[in-house]
Design an enzyme around this catalytic site. Structure first.
Site, PDB file in Angstrom:
ATOM      1  N   ASP A 122      11.990  -4.217  13.315  1.00  0.00           N
ATOM      2  CA  ASP A 122      10.978  -4.169  14.366  1.00  0.00           C
ATOM      3  C   ASP A 122       9.684  -4.766  13.828  1.00  0.00           C
ATOM      4  OD1 ASP A 122      10.108  -2.136  12.650  1.00  0.00           O
ATOM      5  OD2 ASP A 122      11.197  -0.647  13.811  1.00  0.00           O
ATOM      6  N   ASP A 167       1.951   2.202   1.179  1.00  0.00           N
ATOM      7  CA  ASP A 167       2.590   2.706  -0.029  1.00  0.00           C
ATOM      8  C   ASP A 167       2.816   1.644  -1.111  1.00  0.00           C
ATOM      9  OD1 ASP A 167       4.495   1.623   1.657  1.00  0.00           O
ATOM     10  OD2 ASP A 167       5.762   3.395   1.763  1.00  0.00           O
ATOM     11  N   ASP A 217       5.482  -4.520  13.587  1.00  0.00           N
ATOM     12  CA  ASP A 217       4.255  -3.749  13.749  1.00  0.00           C
ATOM     13  C   ASP A 217       3.087  -4.716  13.644  1.00  0.00           C
ATOM     14  OD1 ASP A 217       5.694  -1.361  13.826  1.00  0.00           O
ATOM     15  OD2 ASP A 217       5.717  -1.243  11.642  1.00  0.00           O
TER      16      ASP A 217
HETATM   17  P1  ATP Z   1      11.748  -0.099   7.564  1.00  0.00           P
HETATM   18  O1  ATP Z   1      12.299  -1.457   7.396  1.00  0.00           O
HETATM   19  O2  ATP Z   1      12.664   0.950   7.117  1.00  0.00           O
HETATM   20  O3  ATP Z   1      11.136   0.175   8.897  1.00  0.00           O
HETATM   21  P2  ATP Z   1       9.034  -0.039   6.743  1.00  0.00           P
HETATM   22  O4  ATP Z   1       8.381  -0.374   5.441  1.00  0.00           O
HETATM   23  O5  ATP Z   1       8.694  -0.880   7.919  1.00  0.00           O
HETATM   24  O6  ATP Z   1      10.577  -0.048   6.470  1.00  0.00           O
HETATM   25  P3  ATP Z   1       8.056   2.157   8.295  1.00  0.00           P
HETATM   26  O7  ATP Z   1       8.370   3.598   8.153  1.00  0.00           O
HETATM   27  O8  ATP Z   1       8.404   1.433   9.531  1.00  0.00           O
HETATM   28  O9  ATP Z   1       8.755   1.463   7.042  1.00  0.00           O
HETATM   29  O10 ATP Z   1       6.513   2.008   7.986  1.00  0.00           O
HETATM   30  C1  ATP Z   1       5.760   0.866   8.316  1.00  0.00           C
HETATM   31  C2  ATP Z   1       4.677   0.629   7.260  1.00  0.00           C
HETATM   32  O11 ATP Z   1       3.798   1.750   7.189  1.00  0.00           O
HETATM   33  C3  ATP Z   1       5.214   0.459   5.843  1.00  0.00           C
HETATM   34  O12 ATP Z   1       5.599  -0.864   5.578  1.00  0.00           O
HETATM   35  C4  ATP Z   1       4.033   0.894   5.010  1.00  0.00           C
HETATM   36  O13 ATP Z   1       3.090  -0.146   4.922  1.00  0.00           O
HETATM   37  C5  ATP Z   1       3.426   1.999   5.835  1.00  0.00           C
HETATM   38  N1  ATP Z   1       3.944   3.343   5.459  1.00  0.00           N
HETATM   39  C6  ATP Z   1       5.012   3.977   5.967  1.00  0.00           C
HETATM   40  N2  ATP Z   1       5.194   5.180   5.412  1.00  0.00           N
HETATM   41  C7  ATP Z   1       4.199   5.329   4.522  1.00  0.00           C
HETATM   42  C8  ATP Z   1       3.821   6.366   3.624  1.00  0.00           C
HETATM   43  N3  ATP Z   1       4.524   7.501   3.534  1.00  0.00           N
HETATM   44  N4  ATP Z   1       2.712   6.185   2.876  1.00  0.00           N
HETATM   45  C9  ATP Z   1       1.991   5.041   2.961  1.00  0.00           C
HETATM   46  N5  ATP Z   1       2.308   4.039   3.775  1.00  0.00           N
HETATM   47  C10 ATP Z   1       3.383   4.157   4.543  1.00  0.00           C
HETATM   48 MG    MG Z   2       9.311  -0.527   9.989  1.00  0.00          MG
END
Ligand code: ATP
Ligand code: MG
Length: 447
Positions: free
Chosen positions: A71, A151, A73
């Site tokens: 997805d 993160d 963001d």
């Molecule tokens: P996925 O592909 O699984 O969605 P993702 O990195 O996009 O991986 P998300 O949970 O969608 O994970 O989170 C979007 C963004 O928000 C991450 O890329 C990161 O920058 C930030 N983020 C998410 N969780 C945390 C956390 N616990 N602490 C700090 N930043 C976070």
């Molecule tokens: Mg994501």
């Protein structure tokens, strides 16, 4: 103009201690063609209104690794209200931190306003009820602050689809090249702030073939116990992401290697140490991974039922050993396992009910006489229970012949089915009496 200037200030283009490294297209090679039409439309519209707007987070990371993002963001300096006003099909969601969901056709893009560091820094933006529960802590910040609160460096890249530049505050582009997963800031402090980041580290490393860098990896083993303080519902969400990542087998292996499996699913460590339990769990995970890679649906209840099955088996045996009849013993075993489980990682009720059905149907699959197999075929959970039985057979816990029997029975015509029904040589009267004694549990007689 003023807005544009302010936008630039906030986005760190003009001021701010840490300036981003702006990486051009010819260096990173991520073309806007990889961005969903909805995310393109959102960023372009915002930028036309003189807001900063970037695709951010996992999508940029995945595109740089040549993967298709799940997805998109978008991060912007526009407030949720400003975003909401620009898109007819949008709505503000979230109470603690407000985001905007913008819909285009069936697609949704999540738009978040740059967030600052800690809510405690700014009392103005915090609203709490009389008990101190936080209702809102919209602390907006600069683009740089937004990058820094993320993160890992590889998750903190901002991609501008219009200029095709990547804005990189923490060296994420270089880390991706080296396939290195590195925490932004002091890893110990960041894990303490949010222990779920330890699980995210393991998941991202395993699912994206990244190496957790030494300084980010070292504290995990030491701080693992902090996961006990995470609300069970959040742990469940995170475990589900991990299990549905398409690389669940690697993730679980890595969880164990990093010492993080304790307390997630009770005794997952013990299960994995019993040769049969481990075989069964790994088979279930690999099957799930394959289904995800083939774009087939997977059911979380099936997966959790599999992860906990050997717990149920152990409890079942024990309760039966205390003299409880076979089937009631199974139901008590399920209750016990689900209750212990719920204290660590809350499995939502809707999954719990399915899991019980899958487990509860296992002894019924052993009954292959009379009309019972026909009735079982009609059961809404038959398919899941049968798939579960096949896994049990494959792992060596159940008799392979029973799985093969059901595979044939489903496809057979009426005549063949009738021939397949198991006839045991016992006179009817005796059978009926015995069955009443153990409430339908004919597992031993027919299994
Ligand atoms: P996925 O592909 O699984 O969605 P993702 O990195 O996009 O991986 P998300 O949970 O969608 O994970 O989170 C979007 C963004 O928000 C991450 O890329 C990161 O920058 C930030 N983020 C998410 N969780 C945390 C956390 N616990 N602490 C700090 N930043 C976070
Ligand atoms: Mg994501």
């Amino acid at each position: 103009m003023i807005k544009k200037f302010l936008g630039n200030v906030f986005s760190g283009r003009i001021f701010g201690s840490g300036r981003p490294k702006v990486v051009p297209f010819k260096v990173h090679g991520v073309s806007r063609d990889g961005i969903s039409p909805c995310a393109l439309q959102v960023t372009e519209t915002l930028q036309r209104r003189h807001h900063a707007a970037f695709v951010v987070g996992g999508a940029v990371r995945d595109l740089m690794l040549g993967r298709k993002p799940k997805d998109f963001d978008v991060a912007t300096d526009a407030t949720p209200e400003e975003v909401r006003a620009l898109f007819r099909r949008s709505r503000i969601i979230g109470r603690r931190f407000r985001l905007v969901h913008v819909m285009c056709g069936r697609d949704t893009v999540e738009v978040s306003t740059y967030r600052g560091g800690h809510a405690e820094d700014d009392d103005e933006a915090r609203v709490a009820d009389e008990h101190g529960r936080i209702l809102r802590d919209n602390v907006y910040g600069t683009q740089q602050q937004d990058a820094t609160r993320r993160d890992f460096t590889v998750n903190a890249l901002f991609y501008d689809p219009v200029s095709q530049e990547i804005w990189d505050y923490h060296g994420g582009v270089a880390d991706l090249r080296k396939r290195r997963l590195r925490m932004i800031g002091d890893p110990v402090q960041r894990y303490r702030e949010d222990p779920v980041r330890m699980l995210r580290a393991v998941r991202l490393a395993a699912s994206h073939d990244l190496e957790i860098d030494a300084a980010s990896r070292r504290p995990i083993r030491v701080l693992a116990d902090l996961l006990a303080n995470v609300p069970p519902a959040r742990l469940f969400d995170e475990m589900l992401k991990l299990l549905l990542s398409g690389r669940a087998a690697e993730c679980v292996t890595k969880l164990r290697r990093e010492g993080l499996h304790h307390g997630l699913l009770p005794l997952l460590d013990v299960i994995l140490e019993q040769p049969r339990g481990e075989r069964f769990v790994m088979l279930a995970l690999r099957t799930t991974d394959e289904r995800i890679r083939d774009d087939k649906p997977v059911s979380p209840s099936f997966l959790f039922a599999a992860l906990l099955w050997h717990e149920v088996l152990a409890a079942w045996q024990q309760i039966e050993g205390e003299g409880v009849p076979r089937i009631p013993a199974l139901y008590s075993a399920m209750d016990r396992v689900m209750q212990v489980q719920g204290e660590k990682l809350a499995i939502p009720r809707r999954f719990g009910a399915d899991m019980r059905e899958i487990w509860g149907l296992q002894p019924r699959l052993l009954q292959r006489s009379g009309t019972r197999p026909y009735r079982l075929l009609e059961h809404p959970r038959f398919r899941a229970a049968y798939d579960f039985l096949l896994l049990r057979c494959q792992s060596g816990e159940a008799d392979k012949e029973i799985g093969a029997w059901w595979s044939r029975f489903q496809d057979a015509g009426e005549v063949e089915r009738r021939e397949m029904l198991v006839r045991d040589g016992e006179p009817r009267k005796r059978r009926r009496r015995r069955r009443r004694k153990d409430e339908g549990g004919t597992m031993k007689a027919e299994g």
